[in-house]
Design a protein around this motif. Structure first.
Motif, PDB file in Angstrom:
ATOM      1  N   VAL A 116      -0.011   7.870  -9.249  1.00 54.78           N
ATOM      2  CA  VAL A 116      -0.385   7.016  -8.125  1.00 54.78           C
ATOM      3  C   VAL A 116       0.881   6.424  -7.519  1.00 54.78           C
ATOM      4  O   VAL A 116       1.895   6.273  -8.197  1.00 54.78           O
ATOM      5  CB  VAL A 116      -1.362   5.889  -8.547  1.00 54.78           C
ATOM      6  N   ALA A 117       0.803   6.098  -6.255  1.00 55.21           N
ATOM      7  CA  ALA A 117       1.942   5.501  -5.559  1.00 55.21           C
ATOM      8  C   ALA A 117       1.517   4.163  -4.974  1.00 55.21           C
ATOM      9  O   ALA A 117       0.377   3.999  -4.541  1.00 55.21           O
ATOM     10  CB  ALA A 117       2.424   6.428  -4.453  1.00 55.21           C
ATOM     11  N   ASN A 118       2.436   3.230  -4.984  1.00 60.44           N
ATOM     12  CA  ASN A 118       2.195   1.957  -4.335  1.00 60.44           C
ATOM     13  C   ASN A 118       3.527   1.338  -3.925  1.00 60.44           C
ATOM     14  O   ASN A 118       4.590   1.883  -4.204  1.00 60.44           O
ATOM     15  CB  ASN A 118       1.353   1.013  -5.205  1.00 60.44           C
ATOM     16  N   VAL A 119       3.439   0.220  -3.254  1.00 63.00           N
ATOM     17  CA  VAL A 119       4.628  -0.503  -2.808  1.00 63.00           C
ATOM     18  C   VAL A 119       4.584  -1.884  -3.437  1.00 63.00           C
ATOM     19  O   VAL A 119       3.583  -2.611  -3.314  1.00 63.00           O
ATOM     20  CB  VAL A 119       4.674  -0.605  -1.264  1.00 63.00           C
ATOM     21  N   LEU A 120       5.650  -2.240  -4.122  1.00 64.25           N
ATOM     22  CA  LEU A 120       5.765  -3.562  -4.725  1.00 64.25           C
ATOM     23  C   LEU A 120       6.438  -4.490  -3.728  1.00 64.25           C
ATOM     24  O   LEU A 120       7.401  -4.106  -3.061  1.00 64.25           O
ATOM     25  CB  LEU A 120       6.598  -3.483  -6.008  1.00 64.25           C
ATOM     26  N   VAL A 121       5.942  -5.715  -3.636  1.00 63.53           N
ATOM     27  CA  VAL A 121       6.525  -6.703  -2.732  1.00 63.53           C
ATOM     28  C   VAL A 121       7.185  -7.786  -3.587  1.00 63.53           C
ATOM     29  O   VAL A 121       6.532  -8.400  -4.438  1.00 63.53           O
ATOM     30  CB  VAL A 121       5.461  -7.319  -1.798  1.00 63.53           C
ATOM     31  N   VAL A 122       8.481  -8.004  -3.367  1.00 68.29           N
ATOM     32  CA  VAL A 122       9.256  -8.983  -4.130  1.00 68.29           C
ATOM     33  C   VAL A 122       9.782 -10.041  -3.174  1.00 68.29           C
ATOM     34  O   VAL A 122      10.355  -9.714  -2.126  1.00 68.29           O
ATOM     35  CB  VAL A 122      10.430  -8.305  -4.874  1.00 68.29           C
ATOM     36  N   ASN A 123       9.582 -11.303  -3.534  1.00 67.73           N
ATOM     37  CA  ASN A 123      10.115 -12.430  -2.768  1.00 67.73           C
ATOM     38  C   ASN A 123      11.557 -12.647  -3.207  1.00 67.73           C
ATOM     39  O   ASN A 123      11.814 -12.913  -4.381  1.00 67.73           O
ATOM     40  CB  ASN A 123       9.271 -13.681  -3.024  1.00 67.73           C
ATOM     41  N   THR A 124      12.498 -12.555  -2.278  1.00 68.82           N
ATOM     42  CA  THR A 124      13.918 -12.685  -2.642  1.00 68.82           C
ATOM     43  C   THR A 124      14.321 -14.134  -2.910  1.00 68.82           C
ATOM     44  O   THR A 124      15.360 -14.368  -3.521  1.00 68.82           O
ATOM     45  CB  THR A 124      14.824 -12.101  -1.548  1.00 68.82           C
ATOM     46  N   THR A 126      12.416 -16.286  -4.712  1.00 68.10           N
ATOM     47  CA  THR A 126      12.003 -16.593  -6.079  1.00 68.10           C
ATOM     48  C   THR A 126      12.397 -15.502  -7.068  1.00 68.10           C
ATOM     49  O   THR A 126      12.414 -15.738  -8.274  1.00 68.10           O
ATOM     50  CB  THR A 126      10.476 -16.776  -6.155  1.00 68.10           C
ATOM     51  N   GLY A 127      12.659 -14.292  -6.568  1.00 64.77           N
ATOM     52  CA  GLY A 127      12.958 -13.175  -7.452  1.00 64.77           C
ATOM     53  C   GLY A 127      11.739 -12.663  -8.187  1.00 64.77           C
ATOM     54  O   GLY A 127      11.856 -11.984  -9.213  1.00 64.77           O
ATOM     55  N   LYS A 128      10.558 -12.959  -7.682  1.00 61.50           N
ATOM     56  CA  LYS A 128       9.300 -12.573  -8.336  1.00 61.50           C
ATOM     57  C   LYS A 128       8.520 -11.590  -7.467  1.00 61.50           C
ATOM     58  O   LYS A 128       8.568 -11.637  -6.241  1.00 61.50           O
ATOM     59  CB  LYS A 128       8.429 -13.797  -8.601  1.00 61.50           C
ATOM     60  N   MET A 129       7.747 -10.730  -8.143  1.00 61.88           N
ATOM     61  CA  MET A 129       6.850  -9.830  -7.446  1.00 61.88           C
ATOM     62  C   MET A 129       5.653 -10.646  -6.951  1.00 61.88           C
ATOM     63  O   MET A 129       5.060 -11.403  -7.723  1.00 61.88           O
ATOM     64  CB  MET A 129       6.391  -8.701  -8.354  1.00 61.88           C
ATOM     65  N   THR A 130       5.331 -10.506  -5.668  1.00 60.85           N
ATOM     66  CA  THR A 130       4.232 -11.295  -5.102  1.00 60.85           C
ATOM     67  C   THR A 130       2.967 -10.484  -4.890  1.00 60.85           C
ATOM     68  O   THR A 130       1.874 -11.040  -4.885  1.00 60.85           O
ATOM     69  CB  THR A 130       4.645 -11.937  -3.765  1.00 60.85           C
ATOM     70  N   SER A 131       3.090  -9.178  -4.701  1.00 60.82           N
ATOM     71  CA  SER A 131       1.901  -8.354  -4.506  1.00 60.82           C
ATOM     72  C   SER A 131       2.233  -6.883  -4.664  1.00 60.82           C
ATOM     73  O   SER A 131       3.403  -6.494  -4.730  1.00 60.82           O
ATOM     74  CB  SER A 131       1.267  -8.617  -3.144  1.00 60.82           C
ATOM     75  N   THR A 132       1.160  -6.099  -4.721  1.00 61.86           N
ATOM     76  CA  THR A 132       1.269  -4.647  -4.784  1.00 61.86           C
ATOM     77  C   THR A 132       0.381  -4.071  -3.683  1.00 61.86           C
ATOM     78  O   THR A 132      -0.776  -4.467  -3.549  1.00 61.86           O
ATOM     79  CB  THR A 132       0.793  -4.128  -6.152  1.00 61.86           C
ATOM     80  N   ILE A 133       0.939  -3.186  -2.901  1.00 62.09           N
ATOM     81  CA  ILE A 133       0.185  -2.523  -1.846  1.00 62.09           C
ATOM     82  C   ILE A 133      -0.162  -1.122  -2.341  1.00 62.09           C
ATOM     83  O   ILE A 133       0.732  -0.294  -2.562  1.00 62.09           O
ATOM     84  CB  ILE A 133       1.014  -2.439  -0.542  1.00 62.09           C
ATOM     85  N   ASP A 134      -1.453  -0.862  -2.547  1.00 67.87           N
ATOM     86  CA  ASP A 134      -1.876   0.455  -3.006  1.00 67.87           C
ATOM     87  C   ASP A 134      -1.811   1.447  -1.873  1.00 67.87           C
ATOM     88  O   ASP A 134      -2.124   1.139  -0.715  1.00 67.87           O
ATOM     89  CB  ASP A 134      -3.300   0.395  -3.551  1.00 67.87           C
ATOM     90  N   LEU A 135      -1.424   2.675  -2.194  1.00 65.34           N
ATOM     91  CA  LEU A 135      -1.350   3.742  -1.213  1.00 65.34           C
ATOM     92  C   LEU A 135      -2.358   4.826  -1.568  1.00 65.34           C
ATOM     93  O   LEU A 135      -2.643   5.048  -2.746  1.00 65.34           O
ATOM     94  CB  LEU A 135       0.060   4.342  -1.180  1.00 65.34           C
ATOM     95  N   PRO A 136      -2.921   5.502  -0.561  1.00 66.84           N
ATOM     96  CA  PRO A 136      -3.902   6.553  -0.867  1.00 66.84           C
ATOM     97  C   PRO A 136      -3.233   7.753  -1.514  1.00 66.84           C
ATOM     98  O   PRO A 136      -2.053   7.959  -1.404  1.00 66.84           O
ATOM     99  CB  PRO A 136      -4.470   6.919   0.521  1.00 66.84           C
TER     100      PRO A 136
END
Length: 136
Positions: A116-124, A126-136
């Motif tokens: 599976v593929a997705n996109v991770l979103v990181v807040n620069t 805080t240095g923390k991952m804030t969400s994951t965007i799922d891809l079809p």
């Protein structure tokens, strides 16, 4: 030739920042810092037990490096040449894009023997991952 030694196993990617070239050397667990005019090695940033892929600078003292095997994203300080933090992931990570204070990082992983593929979103900030965007 400029350094009378090999760069490493696989020069996966390179980025120019603040008049230096940073070569991410996959399978050699490091980022090599080169002078852009002479290509002489000025430093090496070791990332123990890693297989680094791509690098993105947030500032002169914070950069993120994606990873093939360790299931994390490395947060490094290019000035002090140390790993300062990691962000856990569920798979391997690849290219990085930035918009404002967010990094968008491509990730591939296996779920029930299916890739599976997705996109991770990181807040620069805080240095923390804030969400994951799922891809079809």
């Amino acid at each position: 030739v400029a350094n009378a030694k090999q760069l490493g196993d696989v020069a996966q990617s390179a980025i120019r920042y603040n008049n230096k070239i940073y070569v991410v050397v996959n399978n050699s667990a490091k980022v090599v810092v080169l002078n852009p005019e002479s290509f002489k090695e000025e430093a090496s940033i070791n990332i123990p037990q890693s297989s680094p892929r791509y690098m993105h600078f947030v500032s002169s003292d914070v950069a993120y490096v994606t990873e093939l095997y360790a299931k994390c994203i490395w947060k490094i300080n290019p000035l002090s040449k140390i790993v300062i933090d990691t962000i856990k992931t569920s798979g391997w990570t690849e290219q990085i894009c930035a918009k404002g204070n967010q990094l968008f990082i491509a990730q591939r992983s296996r779920l029930n023997d299916v890739y599976v593929a997705n996109v991770l979103v990181v807040n620069t900030l805080t240095g923390k991952m804030t969400s994951t965007i799922d891809l079809p």
